[in-house]
Design a protein around this motif. Structure first.
Motif, PDB file in Angstrom:
ATOM      1  N   GLU A  58       0.736  -1.053   0.076  1.00 21.87           N
ATOM      2  CA  GLU A  58      -0.086   0.110  -0.098  1.00 21.87           C
ATOM      3  C   GLU A  58       0.754   1.184   0.094  1.00 21.87           C
ATOM      4  O   GLU A  58       0.432   2.109  -0.721  1.00 21.87           O
ATOM      5  N   LYS A  59       1.990   1.092   0.668  1.00 19.23           N
ATOM      6  CA  LYS A  59       2.947   2.581   0.678  1.00 19.23           C
ATOM      7  C   LYS A  59       3.489   2.614  -0.651  1.00 19.23           C
ATOM      8  O   LYS A  59       3.671   3.737  -1.158  1.00 19.23           O
ATOM      9  N   VAL A  73       2.212   1.780  -3.452  1.00 23.35           N
ATOM     10  CA  VAL A  73       0.899   2.493  -4.435  1.00 23.35           C
ATOM     11  C   VAL A  73       0.687   4.094  -3.952  1.00 23.35           C
ATOM     12  O   VAL A  73       0.704   4.659  -4.876  1.00 23.35           O
ATOM     13  N   GLU A  74       0.622   4.346  -2.729  1.00 23.11           N
ATOM     14  CA  GLU A  74       0.518   5.596  -2.481  1.00 23.11           C
ATOM     15  C   GLU A  74       1.484   6.571  -2.890  1.00 23.11           C
ATOM     16  O   GLU A  74       1.287   7.730  -3.318  1.00 23.11           O
ATOM     17  N   LEU A  75       2.806   6.290  -3.256  1.00 28.74           N
ATOM     18  CA  LEU A  75       3.846   6.942  -3.817  1.00 28.74           C
ATOM     19  C   LEU A  75       3.347   7.209  -5.270  1.00 28.74           C
ATOM     20  O   LEU A  75       3.414   8.381  -5.563  1.00 28.74           O
ATOM     21  N   ARG A 128       0.098   7.112  -6.255  1.00 31.58           N
ATOM     22  CA  ARG A 128      -0.862   8.096  -6.565  1.00 31.58           C
ATOM     23  C   ARG A 128      -0.614   9.505  -6.166  1.00 31.58           C
ATOM     24  O   ARG A 128      -1.342  10.420  -6.727  1.00 31.58           O
ATOM     25  N   GLU A 129       0.444   9.876  -5.402  1.00 34.73           N
ATOM     26  CA  GLU A 129       1.023  11.308  -4.985  1.00 34.73           C
ATOM     27  C   GLU A 129       1.338  11.820  -6.336  1.00 34.73           C
ATOM     28  O   GLU A 129       1.026  13.099  -6.528  1.00 34.73           O
ATOM     29  N   ARG A 132      -1.536  12.734  -8.664  1.00 36.29           N
ATOM     30  CA  ARG A 132      -2.542  13.952  -8.197  1.00 36.29           C
ATOM     31  C   ARG A 132      -1.985  15.003  -8.539  1.00 36.29           C
ATOM     32  O   ARG A 132      -2.564  15.981  -8.564  1.00 36.29           O
ATOM     33  N   ASN A 140       9.189  12.596  -1.466  1.00 36.95           N
ATOM     34  CA  ASN A 140       8.732  11.959  -0.465  1.00 36.95           C
ATOM     35  C   ASN A 140       9.688  10.957   0.210  1.00 36.95           C
ATOM     36  O   ASN A 140       9.556   9.548   0.028  1.00 36.95           O
ATOM     37  N   GLY A 150       8.234   8.343   2.701  1.00 36.43           N
ATOM     38  CA  GLY A 150       7.622   6.981   2.087  1.00 36.43           C
ATOM     39  C   GLY A 150       8.403   6.217   1.284  1.00 36.43           C
ATOM     40  O   GLY A 150       7.947   5.006   1.561  1.00 36.43           O
ATOM     41  N   CYS A 203       6.661  -0.331  -7.973  1.00 35.77           N
ATOM     42  CA  CYS A 203       6.276   0.930  -7.511  1.00 35.77           C
ATOM     43  C   CYS A 203       7.443   2.028  -7.348  1.00 35.77           C
ATOM     44  O   CYS A 203       7.398   3.273  -7.867  1.00 35.77           O
ATOM     45  N   TYR A 235       8.088   5.318  -9.328  1.00 37.59           N
ATOM     46  CA  TYR A 235       8.171   6.765  -8.823  1.00 37.59           C
ATOM     47  C   TYR A 235       9.490   7.504  -9.101  1.00 37.59           C
ATOM     48  O   TYR A 235       9.186   8.613  -9.397  1.00 37.59           O
TER      49      TYR A 235
END
Length: 196
Positions: free
Chosen positions: A4-5, A7-9, A11-12, A15, A25, A28, A75, A79
């Motif tokens: 999840e962490k 994937v959050e990178l 998503r950041e 956005r 980050n 992250g 991921c 990133y």
């Protein structure tokens, strides 16, 4: 949940707008790397246990954790690669000197990469044009005309043109200049294009 962490990178980055660079980050990235290290150590102990005691019931969990490791790696690579592409695009947009607010969002490694990319691009441009060099960053699109009408947004001082002519760039003054001479200053916000 695993991954999840990472994937959050992603998503950041999704956005933020395409031309912008969000802050690096570091927390992250560190969390994803720590998760990967924990998964690897857990897999290593289970693999050793499965080999020593012939425990085949551990194989599915080892495979699952290995898939999570690969996902986190993908991921992280996505990133970092996307950030490098954005930094490379910023070199073409702003020139060799990035604004302070952009440099603030970059990590130390990204700043080093930018310096090496800038040096490599400068070497390539010097090798073009029969030894005199050619600035390939000036015209990214074919110009409609060779000269443009520009207005000076802020005081900049004197600008020396290729033919030796000096032009004093004072705030609110208008000039009819060669496009290749003022393109960089337009991107830096010193000049603005005036529609005819």
């Amino acid at each position: 949940m695993f991954g999840e962490k990472g994937v959050e990178l992603i998503r950041e980055l999704k956005r933020t707008n395409e031309g912008q660079l969000p802050a690096f980050n570091e927390d992250g990235v560190r969390q994803v790397l720590q998760e990967m290290e924990a998964l690897y150590e857990h897999n290593q102990s289970d693999v050793n246990d499965a080999k020593g005691r012939q425990r085949t019931d551990l194989i599915p969990s080892v495979r699952f954790r290995h898939c999570c490791l690969q996902r986190n790696r993908r991921c992280l690579c996505a990133y970092l690669y996307d950030r490098l592409l954005r930094i490379r695009a910023l070199r073409w947009e702003y020139g060799s000197v990035l604004p302070a607010n952009v440099r603030f969002h970059m990590s130390a490694e990204e700043l080093q990469w930018f310096a090496r990319y800038k040096k490599s691009l400068a070497g390539f441009m010097r090798s073009l044009g029969g030894g005199g060099g050619l600035d390939v960053t000036q015209e990214t699109k074919a110009p409609k005309s060779l000269y443009v009408q520009v207005r000076c947004v802020k005081d900049h001082g004197e600008l020396e043109l290729d033919d030796g002519t000096l032009v004093l760039l004072k705030k609110n003054s208008q000039h009819f200049l060669p496009r290749w001479e003022c393109e960089r200053l337009i991107r830096q916000g010193v000049l603005e294009h005036v529609a005819p």
